[in-house]
Design a protein around this motif. Structure first.
Motif, short mmCIF file in Angstrom:
data_model
loop_
_atom_site.label_atom_id
_atom_site.label_comp_id
_atom_site.label_asym_id
_atom_site.label_seq_id
_atom_site.Cartn_x
_atom_site.Cartn_y
_atom_site.Cartn_z
N GLU A 264 0.85 -1.19 0.00
CA GLU A 264 0.00 0.00 0.00
C GLU A 264 0.89 1.24 0.00
O GLU A 264 2.06 1.16 0.39
CB GLU A 264 -0.91 0.03 1.24
N PRO A 265 0.37 2.39 -0.43
CA PRO A 265 1.17 3.62 -0.37
C PRO A 265 1.51 3.97 1.08
O PRO A 265 0.64 4.01 1.94
CB PRO A 265 0.24 4.68 -0.99
N VAL A 266 2.77 4.19 1.34
CA VAL A 266 3.21 4.47 2.70
C VAL A 266 4.40 5.40 2.64
O VAL A 266 5.24 5.31 1.73
CB VAL A 266 3.58 3.15 3.44
N SER B 67 -4.16 -1.39 5.51
CA SER B 67 -4.81 -2.50 4.83
C SER B 67 -3.79 -3.62 4.62
O SER B 67 -2.60 -3.46 4.89
CB SER B 67 -5.38 -2.05 3.48
N ARG B 68 -4.28 -4.77 4.16
CA ARG B 68 -3.44 -5.93 3.82
C ARG B 68 -2.49 -6.31 4.96
O ARG B 68 -1.31 -6.57 4.77
CB ARG B 68 -2.65 -5.66 2.53
N VAL C 296 -4.61 1.24 17.16
CA VAL C 296 -4.79 -0.21 17.05
C VAL C 296 -6.11 -0.53 16.36
O VAL C 296 -6.20 -1.41 15.50
CB VAL C 296 -4.73 -0.87 18.43
N LEU C 297 -7.15 0.19 16.75
CA LEU C 297 -8.49 -0.03 16.17
C LEU C 297 -8.71 0.98 15.06
O LEU C 297 -8.67 2.19 15.28
CB LEU C 297 -9.57 0.15 17.25
N ARG C 298 -8.94 0.50 13.86
CA ARG C 298 -9.22 1.37 12.73
C ARG C 298 -10.66 1.20 12.30
O ARG C 298 -11.15 0.07 12.19
CB ARG C 298 -8.28 1.05 11.54
N ARG C 299 -11.31 2.31 12.04
CA ARG C 299 -12.69 2.25 11.60
C ARG C 299 -12.78 1.79 10.16
O ARG C 299 -11.99 2.20 9.31
CB ARG C 299 -13.34 3.64 11.72
N LYS C 300 -13.75 0.97 9.91
CA LYS C 300 -13.95 0.52 8.55
C LYS C 300 -14.65 1.62 7.75
O LYS C 300 -15.51 2.32 8.24
CB LYS C 300 -14.83 -0.75 8.52
#
Length: 346
Positions: free
Chosen positions: A95-97, A132-133, A334-338
Motif C-alpha cells: 500500500e502507499p506508505v 490494509s493488507r 490499534v483499532l481502525r474504523r472501517k
C-alpha cells in the motif's frame, strides 16, 4: 427538471466499543510499564550493563574514546534509518506508505519486540501501522528479516571459517577445504528461498504443523527479483553500519586486535547471536557477550573491554531506541474504523 432525490442514508462509521478501547489503552500502558521495567533492570539494576553504561558515558564526556563513542552514537539513527528504508521498500509493495510512517513502524516494532519472545512483537508493531493488507504484511516483515539473515549468514560463516581454519584445524588441508565447500553450500541454501520463495511456500504447505503459516508467506512470490536485490543490498549496508558501531566501541574500550581478525570476530558474534532463539531482547545480551568474549579471547584480547563494548552496543541500538519507541506506542492506532459502504444508486 430536478433529478429525483435519493433518501438512502449513508451509514455513519460506528465507533469502536468502549470495552475494546479500554483493553487497547490497558495494553499500551502494560507494554509501557513492562518496557520501562526491563530497561531499568537491564541498564540500571544489572551490574554488568550498568558498569558498561557508565563507562560509555565516561568515554563520551571524557577524552579517552570520546571520538569513537560519538561516531557510534551518530550511527544509531543511520542503523535504524536503513531498517526503516528497507521496510518502506517492502511495505509500499502492499500500500502507499511514507518513509516517516515506516520509520515510526520500525520503532514501534522494536519496542514491542523488546518485551516479546524471539522479538515477535516486531511483526505486530509494523503491521499495525498499515491501513490494509495486514495479513500480507506478516509475510513482508518476515521477508525483511530474512534478507537481514542472509547478510548475517554470509558474513558470519566467513568469520567463523577464519577461526575454525586458524585455531581449530591448522595442518588439516582436507578438512579446511571441506569447510570452505560447506560454507559455500550453506550460503547458497540460505539465498535460494529468497529468489525462489514459491519453493519455500510449497515446503511450508507440505509440512502439516507449519501449514497454517503458508497463507502469511503467500505474498513473498509477488515481490520482483529486482526489489529483493535492493532490499538485500540495504540489509548488507545496515550490517556494515552495525559492525562499524561494534568496532568503534571496541576501539573506545581499548581493544586493539588487527582489523581482519577483529572483523571476523564481530561477524561470528552476530551470526551466533542470530541463531539462538531468545525470550526477549534482554536475553540476547548473554548470547552476544559469550560469543564475543570467546572469539576475541582467541585473538588474545582481554574479556572486560570486549564485554563492555558488547553491552554498550546493546544499549545504543536496542535499549535507547526501544525507549524512544514508547512515544509512538502510546499514540498507536490499534483499532481502525472501517470505511462505510457506498450507498446504492436511487
Amino acid at each position: 427538471m430536478l433529478s429525483p432525490q435519493s433518501y438512502v442514508q449513508t451509514p455513519e462509521p460506528r465507533p469502536a466499543p468502549a470495552r475494546r478501547r479500554g483493553w487497547v489503552i490497558a495494553g499500551k500502558l502494560g507494554i509501557t510499564l513492562l518496557t520501562l521495567g526491563l530497561l531499568w533492570h537491564s541498564v540500571v539494576d544489572n551490574e554488568a550493563t550498568a558498569a558498561a553504561w557508565r563507562g560509555l558515558l565516561a568515554r563520551s564526556l571524557g577524552g579517552q574514546g570520546r571520538g569513537p563513542v560519538l561516531l557510534a552514537l551518530l550511527l544509531m539513527p543511520v542503523n535504524w534509518g536503513l531498517e526503516a528504508w528497507k521496510w518502506w521498500r517492502l511495505a509500499r509493495h502492499l500500500e502507499p506508505v511514507s518513509f516517516r510512517r515506516s520509520f515510526r513502524a520500525v520503532l514501534v516494532g522494536l519496542t514491542l519486540g523488546f518485551v516479546t519472545p524471539n522479538r515477535v512483537g516486531d511483526y505486530a508493531g509494523r503491521i499495525m501501522e498499515l491501513k490494509s493488507r495486514r495479513l500480507d504484511a506478516l509475510g513482508a516483515v518476515f521477508l525483511g528479516r530474512y534478507c537481514q539473515l542472509v547478510a548475517t549468514v554470509a558474513a558470519g560463516t566467513l568469520g567463523l571459517l577464519y577461526f575454525l581454519v586458524r585455531f581449530y584445524l591448522p595442518g588439516y588441508p582436507a578438512a579446511q577445504l571441506g569447510l570452505v565447500v560447506l560454507t559455500l553450500v550453506i550460503n547458497l541454501l540460505v539465498l535460494l528461498p529468497l529468489y525462489y520463495s514459491e519453493l519455500l511456500v510449497a515446503a511450508v504447505q507440505a509440512v502439516k504443523p507449519l501449514r497454517r503459516f503458508a497463507r502469511y508467506l503467500a505474498v513473498m512470490p509477488t515481490y520482483p527479483a529486482r526489489l529483493l536485490t535492493h532490499v538485500l543490498l540495504i540489509s548488507g549496508l545496515r550490517y556494515l553500519v552495525f559492525g562499524a558501531q561494534f568496532g568503534l566501541l571496541l576501539l573506545a574500550y581499548g581493544v586493539r586486535a588487527p582489523l581482519g581478525p577483529a572483523a571476523a570476530a564481530v561477524a561470528g558474534t552476530f551470526l551466533l547471536k542470530s541463531l539462538v532463539p531468545s525470550l526477549n531482547a534482554l536475553a540476547d545480551v548473554g548470547v552476544r557477550e559469550l560469543s564475543a568474549t570467546h572469539l576475541f579471547g582467541l585473538l588474545g584480547q582481554p574479556v572486560l573491554p570486549v564485554l563492555s563494548a558488547s553491552l554498550s552496543l546493546w544499549v545504543l541500538n536496542i535499549a535507547v531506541p526501544s525507549a524512544l519507541g514508547l512515544i509512538f506506542v502510546l499514540r498507536l492506532k490499534v483499532l481502525r474504523r472501517k470505511k462505510p459502504a457506498a450507498a446504492p444508486a436511487a
